[in-house]
Design a protein around this motif. Structure first.
Motif, short mmCIF file in Angstrom:
data_model
loop_
_atom_site.label_atom_id
_atom_site.label_comp_id
_atom_site.label_asym_id
_atom_site.label_seq_id
_atom_site.Cartn_x
_atom_site.Cartn_y
_atom_site.Cartn_z
N GLY A 32 0.78 -1.23 0.00
CA GLY A 32 0.00 0.00 0.00
C GLY A 32 0.81 1.27 0.00
N SER A 33 2.12 1.18 -0.30
CA SER A 33 2.97 2.38 -0.21
C SER A 33 3.06 3.15 -1.51
CB SER A 33 4.39 1.98 0.25
OG SER A 33 4.98 1.10 -0.70
N GLY A 34 2.34 2.72 -2.54
CA GLY A 34 2.31 3.48 -3.79
C GLY A 34 3.39 3.09 -4.77
N LYS A 35 3.71 1.79 -4.87
CA LYS A 35 4.81 1.38 -5.75
C LYS A 35 4.49 1.62 -7.22
CE LYS A 35 3.63 -3.52 -6.35
NZ LYS A 35 3.35 -3.33 -7.79
N THR A 36 3.22 1.41 -7.63
CA THR A 36 2.86 1.64 -9.03
C THR A 36 2.95 3.12 -9.35
OG1 THR A 36 1.38 -0.27 -8.98
CG2 THR A 36 1.11 1.27 -10.80
N ARG A 37 2.55 3.96 -8.41
CA ARG A 37 2.67 5.40 -8.60
C ARG A 37 4.13 5.78 -8.77
NH1 ARG A 37 0.20 10.21 -4.87
NH2 ARG A 37 -1.63 9.63 -6.08
N VAL A 274 19.35 2.55 -2.55
CA VAL A 274 18.16 1.89 -2.00
C VAL A 274 17.25 2.95 -1.37
CG1 VAL A 274 17.29 0.17 -0.38
CG2 VAL A 274 19.47 -0.21 -1.55
N VAL A 275 15.99 2.94 -1.79
CA VAL A 275 14.99 3.85 -1.22
C VAL A 275 13.87 3.01 -0.64
CG1 VAL A 275 13.41 5.77 -1.67
CG2 VAL A 275 15.53 5.57 -2.99
N ARG A 276 13.47 3.29 0.57
CA ARG A 276 12.41 2.52 1.23
C ARG A 276 11.12 3.34 1.33
NH1 ARG A 276 14.86 -2.00 3.15
NH2 ARG A 276 17.13 -1.85 3.28
N LEU A 277 10.01 2.67 1.08
CA LEU A 277 8.69 3.31 1.19
C LEU A 277 7.95 2.63 2.35
CD1 LEU A 277 7.59 3.45 -2.58
CD2 LEU A 277 8.99 5.09 -1.29
N PRO A 278 8.05 3.18 3.56
CA PRO A 278 7.48 2.52 4.73
C PRO A 278 6.06 2.96 5.09
CG PRO A 278 8.85 4.32 5.45
CD PRO A 278 8.85 4.36 3.94
N VAL A 279 5.46 3.83 4.27
CA VAL A 279 4.16 4.40 4.62
C VAL A 279 3.06 3.75 3.77
CG1 VAL A 279 2.78 6.49 4.80
CG2 VAL A 279 5.25 6.58 5.24
N ASN A 280 2.12 3.12 4.43
CA ASN A 280 0.98 2.49 3.76
C ASN A 280 -0.12 3.53 3.60
OD1 ASN A 280 -1.69 1.15 3.63
ND2 ASN A 280 -0.51 -0.73 3.75
N HIS A 281 -0.49 3.80 2.34
CA HIS A 281 -1.53 4.79 2.06
C HIS A 281 -2.89 4.12 1.85
CE1 HIS A 281 1.41 8.06 1.40
NE2 HIS A 281 2.17 7.10 0.91
N ARG A 282 -2.95 2.80 1.83
CA ARG A 282 -4.18 2.08 1.52
C ARG A 282 -4.97 1.71 2.75
NH1 ARG A 282 -2.53 -3.33 -0.20
NH2 ARG A 282 -2.00 -2.39 -2.20
N CYS A 283 -4.32 1.12 3.75
CA CYS A 283 -5.01 0.47 4.85
C CYS A 283 -5.09 1.35 6.09
CB CYS A 283 -4.30 -0.84 5.22
SG CYS A 283 -3.94 -1.91 3.82
N THR A 284 -6.10 1.09 6.89
CA THR A 284 -6.22 1.77 8.19
C THR A 284 -5.11 1.30 9.12
OG1 THR A 284 -7.63 0.04 9.10
CG2 THR A 284 -8.72 1.85 7.93
N PRO A 285 -4.82 2.06 10.17
CA PRO A 285 -3.79 1.63 11.13
C PRO A 285 -4.09 0.25 11.72
CG PRO A 285 -4.35 3.93 11.48
CD PRO A 285 -5.34 3.40 10.48
#
Length: 658
Positions: A32-37, A274-285
């Protein structure tokens, strides 16, 4: 395209991935971190800034749907030139066919599945063990192992097929000989043949690298060794490679996938950024927290966090047996907003296909429609595809397609005449007529796809059409109402508002076939993938008895804490400690926390830790210096500079005054 506009709505980590100066970049993208974006913006941003040529860009995906979505997003971003995007097999099959044509070689037919071929080289009495034999052939070909080398490599890998290594080697060899005799290949042969051509013809390899000089790979955790080798050959001499993936979503080990590519990415690709995307934009906490705990139980910790507001608590349902579990799930679904069902925003996921029938029955009894694969065995579409695949030439395919379209038009005319005449029919006759309409509608859809195939391939036959259908999945239609019934594996890459993850119990999750630490860990990752398909509502269910045997909740959820987390107190002590070390760093952290709170985003979304440290170290005095020191870009630097630069100036004056 406006380069700054392409990154203006990205969070700090996403911007860092899209604008990375290095040509060799690995993005570790949590669920949910927006990889396709990020993938599409990377392509568009590099083209917009003249760092890449769209006509020489290749994006490799694992599904036709992912490739289609990538092309659609690029079009919406204003990309005028076409980017080559497709699955490994579809892109390389086109390359291989062109290679055969250029070298005056007879093209070979691609068969979509191995089971029938393996069945042709073994006795009927041995067909019970065909799955084990197929598994060994799959294991070997995914690693580029020839039939002649299988026995030795299998022993070194401590393989233990039920038929025995020698018997598996014999079947593998007979299978390869049968393909040569019939002049056919299978899907994995497509990749191995391209690899062979590149290894033995440097001119061909150089030409392919020139054509695909900018390479991007989606879902890199799912690459098997054969695909690894192809990627290495394509990037040789350039290292213009952008890979995106998540080791926590590596769930295809049975198919030879090697998630260590991303786990050991810095060793695998020396010099990689290396870049990390640790923020989920899809799911609730609540859903993210459940997924994180599942991974922890599977000994695969992750630091994924959600940037969404709170949602409902994750629910748990336990049925007395599998039928009771199905009824509980169906009863819960019927209480949901009907609009969710009508819009296809609800899914029931199970570890195996066999579990899904009970849920279909339970939902049907409550009048809730379900959605299944359009080309499942016995469906009108599957029958029509089989009809077309038996045709022997492109002209026969074209004639069949036009006949089907004409027949469909004729039926519509008859139906219109009957409606005008108000002809009455009995129930049985009407049912037969409806069935005929369904069959003809399926034939019309297949006919339309046949013509697409002929336009795409120029030449072809029925067998080639069947292979093309298997690779492109052109009948995937999610427009109808109903609840999706899917396996955990089939749900990957999808998302729904409400998801019911079922059968979360011993012998199913982890599956009883997972007998090693490696396979059990993969089962945990599989449950994590299933759980994080939900954006707002997640329900976990299991049966206390299944098939007459007692079951317990899966060990992956045995210690699951679904209570609401306590609010985290402000880390004042940490702030004071930082202030003693670096006043500017502490001031920037305070500013970031307050600004993020006002904007209702995570602090890391507003400004990454790396950018905060870069600002504190470089102490920029102008917007241009701020943009150069960070991943902001000119627009974001201009926007945030009014808040950041005074802090830097104040820090400098304090130091001077001291």
């Amino acid at each position: 395209m406006d380069a700054d506009a392409l990154i203006a709505d990205l969070d700090a980590d996403q911007r860092a991935a899209v604008t990375a100066e290095s040509h060799l970049v690995a993005v570790i993208a949590g669920a949910g971190s927006g990889k396709t974006r990020v993938l599409t913006r990377r392509i568009a941003w590099r083209v917009a800034t003249d760092k890449a040529d769209a006509r020489h860009t290749l994006a490799l995906t694992f599904t036709r749907e992912a490739a289609g979505e990538l092309r659609r997003r690029l079009s919406r971003l204003g990309m005028r030139d076409r980017v080559e995007a497709g699955t490994f097999h579809s892109v390389m099959l086109a390359v291989l066919r062109q290679r055969w044509d250029d070298t005056n070689r007879r093209p070979r037919t691609v068969v979509p599945e191995r089971r029938r071929l393996v069945g042709d080289v073994i006795d009927a009495s041995q067909r019970r063990g065909i799955d084990g034999l197929l598994g060994e052939i799959d294991w070997a070909t995914a690693r580029g192992i020839r039939a002649s080398d299988y026995a030795g490599r299998a022993r070194r890998a401590q393989r233990s097929p039920s038929a025995g290594i020698e018997r598996a080697a014999t079947v593998f060899n007979d299978f390869e000989q049968l393909k040569r005799k019939r002049g056919i290949i299978d899907f994995d042969d497509v990749l191995s043949l391209v690899i062979t051509e590149m290894e033995y013809d440097t001119g061909f390899a150089d030409g392919l690298r020139w054509r695909f000089r900018h390479l991007l790979v989606d879902e890199a955790q799912d690459l098997n060794p054969l695909q690894h080798r192809l990627v290495d050959l394509l990037r040789a001499g350039r290292d213009d490679l952008f890979i995106v993936g998540d080791p926590a979503q590596a769930i295809y080990g049975f198919n030879g996938a090697d998630p260590t590519l991303l786990v050991d990415v810095e060793r695998r690709f020396p010099g990689v950024e290396v870049v990390r995307l640790p923020v989920n934009h899809r799911c609730t906490p609540q859903i993210v927290r459940t997924g994180v705990q599942v991974l922890a139980a599977a000994e695969h910790p992750t630091e994924l966090v959600s940037n969404r507001g709170d949602g409902p608590v994750v629910e748990r349902l336990a049925g007395d047996d599998e039928d009771a579990e199905a009824r509980l799930v169906a009863s819960s679904i019927v209480r949901l907003d009907p609009n969710l069902i009508r819009s296809g925003a609800v899914a029931v996921l199970a570890r195996t296909n066999a579990q899904l029938a009970a849920f279909g029955t339970a939902l049907g009894s409550l009048g809730i429609p379900v959605r299944r694969s359009a080309t499942a065995s016995g469906t009108p579409l599957q029958v029509a595809v089989r009809q077309a695949s038996m045709l022997g030439s492109a002209s026969q395919l074209r004639a069949w397609a036009h006949d089907m379209l004409d027949a469909h038009d004729a039926l519509l005319t008859v139906q219109a005449e009957q409606a005008i005449a108000h002809e009455g029919v009995d129930r049985r006759t009407k049912a037969q007529a409806d069935r005929a309409v369904d069959e003809l509608e399926a034939e019309r859809r297949v006919a339309t796809v046949v013509l697409d195939y002929l336009r795409d391939q120029q030449l072809g036959d029925g067998a080639g059409f069947r292979s093309w259908v298997a690779m492109t999945n052109p009948f995937d239609d999610r427009s109808t109402d109903g609840v999706d019934l899917l396996t955990f594996h089939a749900s990957k890459g999808r998302e729904w508002h409400a998801v019911y993850v079922t059968g979360v119990e011993t012998s199913l999750v982890p599956h009883k076939s997972a007998t090693t630490a490696t396979t059990r860990a993969e089962e945990g990752r599989l449950l994590y993938v299933a759980a994080t398909r939900a954006s707002d509502r997640l329900t976990l269910s299991w049966a206390e008895r299944r098939g007459g045997y007692a079951r317990k909740p899966s060990p992956f959820i045995g210690n699951l804490d679904l209570s609401e987390p306590e609010a985290m107190p402000p880390p004042s002590a940490l702030r004071r400690r930082r202030a003693r070390i670096d006043p500017l760093l502490a001031a920037l952290q305070e500013w970031r926390d307050e600004a993020a709170r006002k904007a209702d985003v995570l602090p890391s979304q507003l400004c990454s830790d790396r950018d905060v440290k870069a600002i504190a170290a470089s102490k920029p005095t102008t917007v241009a210096e701020l943009a150069n020191a960070t991943s902001f870009g000119e627009i974001m630097a201009e926007r945030l500079g009014a808040q950041i630069l005074p802090l830097v100036a104040q820090s400098k004056s304090t130091i001077t005054g001291a």
